[in-house]
Scaffold this active site. Structure first.
Site, short mmCIF file in Angstrom:
data_model
loop_
_atom_site.label_atom_id
_atom_site.label_comp_id
_atom_site.label_asym_id
_atom_site.label_seq_id
_atom_site.Cartn_x
_atom_site.Cartn_y
_atom_site.Cartn_z
N ASP A 89 0.81 -1.21 0.00
CA ASP A 89 0.00 0.00 0.00
C ASP A 89 0.85 1.27 0.00
OD1 ASP A 89 -2.36 -1.67 0.30
OD2 ASP A 89 -1.69 -1.96 2.35
N LYS A 139 1.89 2.45 -5.37
CA LYS A 139 2.68 2.13 -6.57
C LYS A 139 2.12 2.78 -7.82
CE LYS A 139 3.58 -2.32 -4.54
NZ LYS A 139 2.32 -2.62 -3.84
N GLY A 160 -4.52 -4.34 -3.90
CA GLY A 160 -5.53 -3.32 -4.09
C GLY A 160 -4.84 -2.02 -4.36
N GLN A 213 1.66 -6.43 -3.40
CA GLN A 213 2.25 -6.50 -2.05
C GLN A 213 3.61 -5.80 -2.03
OE1 GLN A 213 0.93 -9.68 -3.41
NE2 GLN A 213 -0.94 -8.71 -2.74
P1 IMP Z 1 -2.62 -13.04 1.80
O1 IMP Z 1 -1.82 -12.36 0.74
O2 IMP Z 1 -4.11 -12.85 1.64
O3 IMP Z 1 -2.25 -14.49 1.99
O4 IMP Z 1 -2.25 -12.33 3.19
C1 IMP Z 1 -0.95 -12.44 3.77
C2 IMP Z 1 -0.51 -11.12 4.37
O5 IMP Z 1 -0.24 -10.19 3.34
C3 IMP Z 1 -1.56 -10.47 5.27
O6 IMP Z 1 -0.90 -9.82 6.33
C4 IMP Z 1 -2.21 -9.45 4.35
O7 IMP Z 1 -2.81 -8.40 5.06
C5 IMP Z 1 -1.01 -8.99 3.55
N1 IMP Z 1 -1.36 -8.45 2.23
C6 IMP Z 1 -1.78 -9.14 1.17
N2 IMP Z 1 -1.99 -8.30 0.13
C7 IMP Z 1 -1.68 -7.07 0.55
C8 IMP Z 1 -1.63 -5.79 -0.09
O8 IMP Z 1 -1.93 -5.60 -1.28
N3 IMP Z 1 -1.25 -4.75 0.70
C9 IMP Z 1 -0.87 -4.91 1.98
N4 IMP Z 1 -0.87 -6.08 2.60
C10 IMP Z 1 -1.27 -7.16 1.90
#
Ligand code: IMP
Length: 427
Positions: free
Chosen positions: A13, A16, A40, A223
């Protein structure tokens, strides 16, 4: 032009989209190479706000080809929901290209993601619940379902049967849930096959040929570095490779073709989900950053955890990714503070650490060592060059640059596309 990677340098977040916008019309392809609809990003164009989860941001740039690379995991319901949403707002999505080797997220993996989190209780990761982790696990276990499988029904059926042999046991015997039938899963995937077919291509060939022709390919990470499955704060990470190395494997573009890595770093730090976060604030200052910075998740709506800038993290990200340029985003959120703290090192049980502790336990116990920089009150949203920034904001940027291991080439001064102060042109 070579391939350029855009990587999050913190826990995601970072904004980007700002860097993508700066590269603008010079980019021919924008590739998503990792993650899925756990990402997102919000893109603001004029008065219009677009929240994208799965589609690469290049979908909003006329003339640019958006690509979903082989390293991505795709929820097909979400893909078509996003396409429909954009089409309804007059955005042409027909240029989208999807890798035949990308994996799809079958319904049972969404269920497994959610029940696993519940099962873990206090040890939960705080996932987005979108089935991302179980789908990457299937990929590594070689029981995944790929985009190309949707075009051969008997292969698809065999693969779903094979996966369900294991998954049904997990769902029923470990989690006490009903297991789905093979037909239910196969039908749920096949329903998208005809609509998906025109988008599907050999994206490795497509992208390498584009580079051969001298076109520009932008690799946009989902991410971020500290959520990377290898280099992040494991196990509190996502399940994909979000760093520059992942940009190569997730797209099929070889490392030697990539010579610019843009690290995106927020002027403070945020994190969603569980896991260590040394500069996290639990007081009014944290609430202030959350409010002013609108720090609520694009995907889950969860309030983000907020803290001050952590230069140990930035230096680490610069090193792991080979960052050539940083884009420092959301500097405007820091306007109006008497003093701006910047974490320069950690104290771990009385020992100073200037770099990331090698041991995760130490990172959990790391206490930030701050330097305090004088704040500024002037509205900076109109700044377009470094000289336009008030002196104290300039000093903040210079101090952060010195601490972070790569030059700062642009500074975000407001949410809109053009609210960016360019220090060194990116291309
Ligand atoms: P997952 O990607 O749903 O398996 O979540 C694993 C970890 O990555 C969790 O702490 C999520 O909150 C974090 N996470 C996944 N996608 C994002 C993102 O786009 N931005 C920030 N954190 C993320």
């Amino acid at each position: 032009m070579p391939a350029i990677a855009i990587i999050g340098a913190q826990w995601g977040d970072e904004g980007k989209g700002k860097a993508t916008d700066l590269l603008g019309s010079s980019v021919d392809y924008v590739v998503k190479f990792n993650g899925g609809n756990n990402a997102g990003h919000t893109v603001v164009i004029g008065d219009e706000k677009y929240a994208l989860h799965l589609l690469p941001s290049g979908i909003l740039t006329p003339g640019c080809t958006p690509v979903i690379g082989n390293g991505v995991v795709i929820d097909l319901d979400v893909l078509f929901h996003e396409i429909d949403g954009l089409e309804a707002r007059g955005i042409d999505t027909s240029r989208l290209v999807v890798s035949a080797s990308a994996h799809v997220i079958p319904d049972y993996n969404r269920t497994i993601d959610k029940v696993t989190e519940r099962f873990l209780g206090s040890r939960r990761i705080g996932t987005t619940g979108r089935g991302i982790g179980p789908t990457y696990a299937d990929k590594m276990n070689r029981i995944g379902i790929r985009v190309q499988d949707l075009f051969d029904e008997s292969i698809l059926r065999q693969k779903v049967e094979g996966a369900l042999e294991l998954k049904s046991q997990i769902l029923t015997k470990v989690y006490n849930r009903k297991a789905p039938g093979v037909d239910e899963i196969v039908d749920g995937l096949l329903v998208h096959a005809d609509r998906l077919r025109p988008y599907v291509a050999d994206t490795v060939l497509l992208l390498n040929q584009a580079l051969d022709r001298g076109e520009t390919v932008l690799l946009e990470a989902g991410q971020a570095t500290l959520l990377d499955v290898d280099h992040g704060t494991y196990p509190f990470v996502t399940s994909s490779s979000a760093t520059a190395g992942g940009a190569c494997t997730g797209s099929g573009i070889p490392p030697m073709r990539m010579d610019q890595v843009i690290g995106i770093v927020k002027a403070y730090t945020t994190r969603v989900g569980e896991g260590p976060f040394p500069t996290e604030l639990f007081d009014d200052a944290g609430e202030h950053l959350r409010k002013v910075g609108h720090e609520y998740g694009t995907t889950t709506g969860r309030p983000r955890r907020c803290g001050w800038y952590d230069s140990v993290v930035a230096r680490y990200a610069a090193r792991v990714n080979g960052v050539t340029d940083f884009v420092l985003t959301k500097l405007d959120v820091l306007t109006g503070l008497e003093q701006v703290p910047v974490c320069v090192a950690y104290d771990v049980n009385g020992v100073r650490h200037d770099e990331m502790p090698v041991n995760q336990t130490d990172f959990h116990h790391a206490k930030p060592i701050f330097e305090y920089l004088p704040g500024w009150w002037e509205d900076i949203s109109g700044a377009r060059t470094f000289a336009d920034l008030p002196e104290n904001a300039q000093n903040y940027v210079k101090a952060v640059e010195k601490l972070s291991g790569a030059r700062i080439s642009a500074v975000g001064v407001g949410p809109a596309r053009d609210e960016t102060c360019v220090v060194h042109p990116l291309v």
